[in-house]
Design an enzyme around this catalytic site. Sequence first.
Site, mmCIF file in Angstrom:
data_model
loop_
_atom_site.group_PDB
_atom_site.id
_atom_site.type_symbol
_atom_site.label_atom_id
_atom_site.label_comp_id
_atom_site.label_asym_id
_atom_site.label_seq_id
_atom_site.Cartn_x
_atom_site.Cartn_y
_atom_site.Cartn_z
ATOM 1 N N CYS A 1 0.836 -1.193 0.000
ATOM 2 C CA CYS A 1 0.000 0.000 0.000
ATOM 3 C C CYS A 1 0.877 1.251 0.000
ATOM 4 O O CYS A 1 1.711 1.443 0.901
ATOM 5 C CB CYS A 1 -0.918 -0.014 1.216
ATOM 6 S SG CYS A 1 -1.904 1.492 1.411
ATOM 7 N N CYS B 1 0.496 3.389 3.085
ATOM 8 C CA CYS B 1 1.184 2.820 4.252
ATOM 9 C C CYS B 1 2.669 3.151 4.221
ATOM 10 O O CYS B 1 3.268 3.467 5.259
ATOM 11 C CB CYS B 1 0.974 1.303 4.281
ATOM 12 S SG CYS B 1 -0.748 0.793 4.399
#
Length: 779
Positions: free
Chosen positions: A73, A76
């Site tokens: 991600c 993230c």
Amino acid sequence: MARRCSATSLPQLSRLKGRYVLVCALLAALWSSEAQAGLYSAVDQVLVLDADSVSRIFNASSAFMVEFYATWCGHCSAFAPVWKNLASDVSEWKPAVDMAALDCADENNRRVCTGFGITGYPSIKFFPAYSGEDFTGESLREFPRDVRGLRRLIIDKLESHKEPSPPACPPLEPASAAEIDGFFENNNVQHLALVFEENNSYVGREVILDLLQYENITVRRVLSSEKDLVSRLGVTDFPSCYLYYTPTNYSRLPVLSEARAFYSYALQRLPSVVRAGRPYPAINDLQRNQTEEPWREFNRTRVYMSDLESALHYSLRVELSAHSTISGDALTALRHYVSVLTKYFPGRPAVKGALKAVGNWLQDQKETQISYSDFRTALDSTVLSGEGVLPAGVRWVGCQGSRPQFRGYPCAVWTLFHVLTVEANASGSTDPLEILQAMREYVSSFFGCRPCASHFASMAQDVSDDVTTPSTAVWWLWSRHNRVNSRLAGEPSEDPHFPKIQWPPPELCPKCHGLMLGGEHTWNKDEVIAFLRNYFSSERILPDYLQEESEAVAQQKALLTAAQQQKDTTRRKARETQETPSTQLGQEEEEEEEEEEDEAAAVATEEEEPEGMGGATEAKEPHPAGEEPSPLVQTPPPGRPPWARRRISRRPAIVGLKLRQTQEDIVDLDLFVNQHYKAKALRALSAMAEQQQEDAEERRPDSVRRMKRELFDQQEALLMEPYPHPQGKRWMSLLSVGFSRLDVSLCVLFYLLSTLCLTAMYLYFKLKWRLRRAKVALP
């Protein structure tokens, strides 16, 4: 509105903005190769959870803030540095709240993430203290994406914590005037700090949590609405901090700026304020006993050359000695390390000469592997060649600790690396990574603390991206050193006299510290770099406590002499150990073969030797009364030494020897060869005597007896002549039997003596014969 990567389907991703869709799609393609890597490691002050360790957040005495993320991600990855900085910023709050992270991209953790109801990343959940295993956590939606906002969110959750609250969490509510007046009656602490602030300020609560792990001090927040205390202390600034002891004994805390970082730093360094469970050492603890090295007074704001030279000694003579051989990447790392030391170490000419000499030696080694003993010899022998000397032994000054286990080499090696980066920057180096790469390679290959080496290698993964100039190399190393200080603060390795702080402190470099608009502490990069250039410059390094060069040379030569003597002793003992078994075995074999030869010689003597040699007949020596001669012992004739009978009875012929395998040790055949030629000469003399006896018996029996007696005396003298044991080396080999130079020389000598003796006897008897004929012819 906060953006998050969804873990449901691609159609949902298409509804997001284009740039986020592109990032998520590209990173999703790399998921299979990067899912196992994770975004956090042991270097970060984040508890890394997995399916096996996630149970740690349940029934714990502290609250937990847990991030659920996926490595693929993009959001993230962008949020990870914020979460790491937050964990470092609130590291002092750990007894009350701890930071954790769990990678949902790992297939082993998928069931755990599903159980917590995680559908998007990154997700943050708050777990209060003593949470049950059936509790899935309190989701924090639309959480802030900066350290300040997340820190305040943690405070809000701690204040709203339901019972039972974390036992370590101090009271965060405002204090009243009545509570402050009776504080010392109900509490046994030395210091009470009051932070005066507005109602919407978080500074007081942050400072309270910053001092959570410290004893002998209590911090309380007082709102500006508490008019009694405000007027009594004359508070006019909000925020501000006061040390309160009695209604008439109080003072304002002097700080560089009215902010959380400066309050916390100043309060943690008050007298008798220590971490919980660690009593503050008295000043006289710095005075060592007589068995330890005495304390050296030093200036804490300066660098000492003695620390740098001691770091070199320990690095090159102690740490490297753990590797008997150095090859491959380790050898490359050693070459780079010595190379940067040669170029940038600002030491004395003698030390720089020694480094240059050993650097040239390393470059001349073309093999892919070297032994440490050879490297050590090259380093120490520079004192003999006059190229320079590296003093032996350590003498810590600025890096000495209050106890032998504190500071020392780790402090000195950090200082050495800082000095090298500053010197490279000052010398106009064009390679900003030269020092940092050499450091990373050396630490990874040789640094004795392997977890420390692993942490440093993890920190240095992004060095090539962050460092583009020599100045940024100085900044990068400083920032990583402060990160290590933050991680190790409060650990058992921390010296209580020298706490691990964010360096430099405000009193050492006021301009290095600054405040952002929101009151957050920040570092002024340009001022920090300027301070580092000045602090670690070669001009400011103090030469105090250095060992004199002449003393270092004499000491090094003495050490070399002692080492050589020890090496010679060890080598001699090893040689003796190796020779002893082979010598014993050789002696046993010689004794067995000698017995066999004696038996064969005895039989041959009985068959071949003529009578009159003294070996065909044996005269028995009388024995004392009541004793019988042993049947295993041959008794020599009277008047002859005990060993003469045995030697005469042997058959001295080389052809009777058994062929042996050539051995490394010299075979001692001198005695055998001597007896061989003695026997040969005696047989020749005996034959001539017998012939002369037959010719002269008819004429002069008395003269014949006299002649025989003279011959017998000559034989006895020849047999009694001593023959030294030769020690020469093997000179020639005949029939697989080794002969030394002395062996051959003795053979030639005996041959010449025998010839001269026979010639003299011939002339003597010939002259006698002529004289006798002349007497007979007279009338």
